[in-house]
Design a protein around this motif. Sequence first.
Motif, PDB file in Angstrom:
ATOM      1  N   GLU A  14     -35.149 -32.539  86.257  1.00 17.71           N
ATOM      2  CA  GLU A  14     -36.524 -32.047  86.182  1.00 17.71           C
ATOM      3  C   GLU A  14     -37.043 -31.685  87.563  1.00 17.71           C
ATOM      4  N   GLY A  66     -51.233 -33.390  81.783  1.00 20.56           N
ATOM      5  CA  GLY A  66     -49.884 -32.940  82.139  1.00 20.56           C
ATOM      6  C   GLY A  66     -49.561 -33.075  83.607  1.00 20.56           C
ATOM      7  N   GLN A  67     -50.450 -33.681  84.400  1.00 20.60           N
ATOM      8  CA  GLN A  67     -50.202 -33.868  85.830  1.00 20.60           C
ATOM      9  C   GLN A  67     -49.178 -34.976  86.052  1.00 20.60           C
ATOM     10  N   LEU A 123     -42.553 -38.776  77.606  1.00 22.61           N
ATOM     11  CA  LEU A 123     -43.199 -37.473  77.583  1.00 22.61           C
ATOM     12  C   LEU A 123     -43.737 -37.152  76.190  1.00 22.61           C
ATOM     13  N   ASN A 124     -42.970 -37.527  75.176  1.00 21.22           N
ATOM     14  CA  ASN A 124     -43.339 -37.300  73.783  1.00 21.22           C
ATOM     15  C   ASN A 124     -42.479 -38.250  72.944  1.00 21.22           C
ATOM     16  N   ARG A 169     -34.906 -35.516  82.982  1.00 19.00           N
ATOM     17  CA  ARG A 169     -35.466 -35.512  81.635  1.00 19.00           C
ATOM     18  C   ARG A 169     -34.348 -35.904  80.665  1.00 19.00           C
ATOM     19  N   GLU A 227     -38.576 -37.470  74.171  1.00 19.78           N
ATOM     20  CA  GLU A 227     -38.111 -37.260  75.545  1.00 19.78           C
ATOM     21  C   GLU A 227     -38.685 -38.298  76.496  1.00 19.78           C
ATOM     22  N   ASN A 230     -48.147 -29.763  87.215  1.00 18.55           N
ATOM     23  CA  ASN A 230     -48.015 -29.925  85.767  1.00 18.55           C
ATOM     24  C   ASN A 230     -46.551 -29.998  85.344  1.00 18.55           C
ATOM     25  N   ILE A 231     -46.318 -30.751  84.291  1.00 18.56           N
ATOM     26  CA  ILE A 231     -44.978 -30.887  83.735  1.00 18.56           C
ATOM     27  C   ILE A 231     -45.061 -30.619  82.237  1.00 18.56           C
ATOM     28  N   GLN A 232     -44.054 -29.949  81.705  1.00 17.87           N
ATOM     29  CA  GLN A 232     -44.072 -29.622  80.286  1.00 17.87           C
ATOM     30  C   GLN A 232     -43.857 -30.879  79.456  1.00 17.87           C
ATOM     31  N   ARG A 233     -44.784 -31.152  78.547  1.00  7.70           N
ATOM     32  CA  ARG A 233     -44.691 -32.340  77.721  1.00  7.70           C
ATOM     33  C   ARG A 233     -44.157 -32.033  76.340  1.00  7.70           C
TER      34      ARG A 233
END
Length: 749
Positions: free
Chosen positions: A694, A721-722, A646-647, A671, A650, A746-749
């Motif tokens: 998540e 973010g999809q 994700l980043n 997550r 994470e 969408n998911i928080q990145r």
Amino acid sequence: MTPLFQPIKRLPLACAVFSLALPLAVAAPDVVTAARAGNGNYFERIATFAVYRNLATTEDPATQTVAEITAVSRDGQTLIYTDSPGKRIGLVDIRDPANPQPSGFVALEGEPTSVAVHENYALVAVNTSLSFSQPSGVLAVFDIRDPGQPQRVASLPMNGQPDSVAVSPTGNYAAVAIENERDEKLNDGLIPQLPPGHLSVVTLKGKPERWSVQEVPLSGLSAIAPEDPEPEYVSINALDIAAVTLQENNHVVLVNLRRGKIITDFSAGMVNLTEVDTQEDGRILPLNTQENRRREPDAIGWVGPLLATANEGDYKDANGVEGGSRGFTLFDPLGNVWHDAGNSLEHAIIRAGHYPESRSENKGIEPEGIAYAEYGRNNFLFVGSERANVVAVYDVARPWQPRLRQLLPAGMGPEGLLAIPSRNLFVVSSEEDAAEKGYRSTLSIYRLGAKDAPYPEIQSTEKALIPWGTLSGMVADRSAPHRLYAVPDSYYKASRIFTVDTRQTPAIIDGQIELHKAGTTVDYDLEGIAQAVNGDFWLASEGDGKQQPNLLIRTNAQGEVLHEYPLPAEVASQASNYGFEGVAVIGQGAQERVYVAFQREWKNDPAGYARIGVFNPTTGEWAFFHYPLDSTTQGAWVGLSELTALNDRELLVIERDNQQGPAAQIKKLYRLSLANLQSVAEGGSFPVLQKTLERDLLPDLKATHGWVRDKVEGAAVDQTGQLFVVTDNDGVEDSSGETRFMRLGNIQR
């Protein structure tokens, strides 16, 4: 001469008169996929009923129970299906078709082969044969005015082994194909094998116990084995004309039921197939040709004035030549071909990821079932593929030019196709049942009314024929916002990377990158894919704990293998047969780290903890975390399937059990935070990662009302973010072949 058929809408008047002088040209235009956007004229699945639910509470739920052929009560509220292994018929309450309920069984004295409904009666063909050479059977008649409590009111001797049964639209007659099937172990299964079959015509006048039966001989017609016709399937039109297939004889016979006389007969003929796969070599390569392939039709149905046949093939002659043209054909009553599907249906199934490569040397997709019905102004032809586990829906407003409208995903081995236009419903009975392998015989219920075709959710482009399947890992492109990459596992040879465009629905596989090592294709068991900052790919290939090692592989963007990285010997020695799964990449240059999920515990891991490895490409060093697995029911296991970065701190991980259908419990997306934790080399105490739920994926997997897949294997988050999640369809082997490609917002990145 009395016409055999009546005109239907949009059928040219000159083609609506049955005349020996009628000039009929062969018309076989390409099948064209209809546009997805529509006006509510698509079918969507609303329920899947596992027929083992009809078992009594005292019976083992793993008992084999099968739905083969299905009929419906006159009010459209109760399904009646044949269960051959159980020697019974089953009943299902569909007053609420989205919530079908078990209504139990009715025991029979033999194996039911077919069922049809006439007014308040269910007519069940029952095979009571002592042997192939001593065939016998009855037509069992049940009063179903109370569908929950059928009452047997008559048993009509059939003088042979019955197969298909049909009731005429007028209600005047029933026809039963008395097959007297061959013994495939006798004389290499070649025909003739006597006694011969025939057509039994039942006059439905008065009470069932007074119905009369007349036998119509079908011998002496075909050129293959005229003394052994083996009738397979029967369909009746509104003029009481029965069309009968003689499958092994590659022949069709038309019988006037009012007179009990044959009107005409014709050979189903042969086809020349091009661009089909005829080799079971682990690759779908539709490059071969098959000449003079007998159609050998199984099911047959009237389509207005024409006849549609599903050309399954069921016979290999003395020269070793098999039948089956991998498609369907529309004939007129004189035997002239108005349309033949050629390779078009098989190609559509390849694009949908449903091609059964393990059947390539046999008869490919093996179309077996066929049905026609009018839903308001819609004229639909349904063609069921026994091996691909799908039903193709064609618009036949112009029956000489069918247009493929949609593909319906079904259970394993779709056999019976039942249209219920009065309720805008369609039902598919799938007969394969193996509790020990995780799949069960099902009734799939669909309803007309969707504005778009719900399936497939991902397919390959129509611009090129790109075969695909077993999607086991995904990653988003680092720069293109709607571009994904996906890999198949070792079911197929010649490993590759698929490119996926998500800008439309279904998502489109629009290209493939074949992997090469020193100019030669490679066969990995790819389970994960990630993309480095410079565009290279990192791939995870799963080992088997024996000969095949777990590998991290780096390729360039063109698919050339740059490096293979095995595990250190002290780590590899701890391997089980559950190895590498997902892979993710964080950082670049000297800071680049590759994270790898191990599916389950290895030998020196504590119970309930799987590894996540961390590889440093600069130094070649490995270190590890432990991941705490969820607990599951006895007899099942839980493992990891995918990693997604994700980043820089994470990861997302897919955790799943190995259960499917109603037994599926754990299909989750967690997550993971890497902050403030340091991985540890082999021999140390690995730190335990903390996971945060998540998304529970079970509701998403159940949303399309199908059989829940066990292998949730790929996930990707694109640059917008999809979140996308995909299932592995196991190459359509011991699997329905259905691929879920889920767009989860969408998911928080």
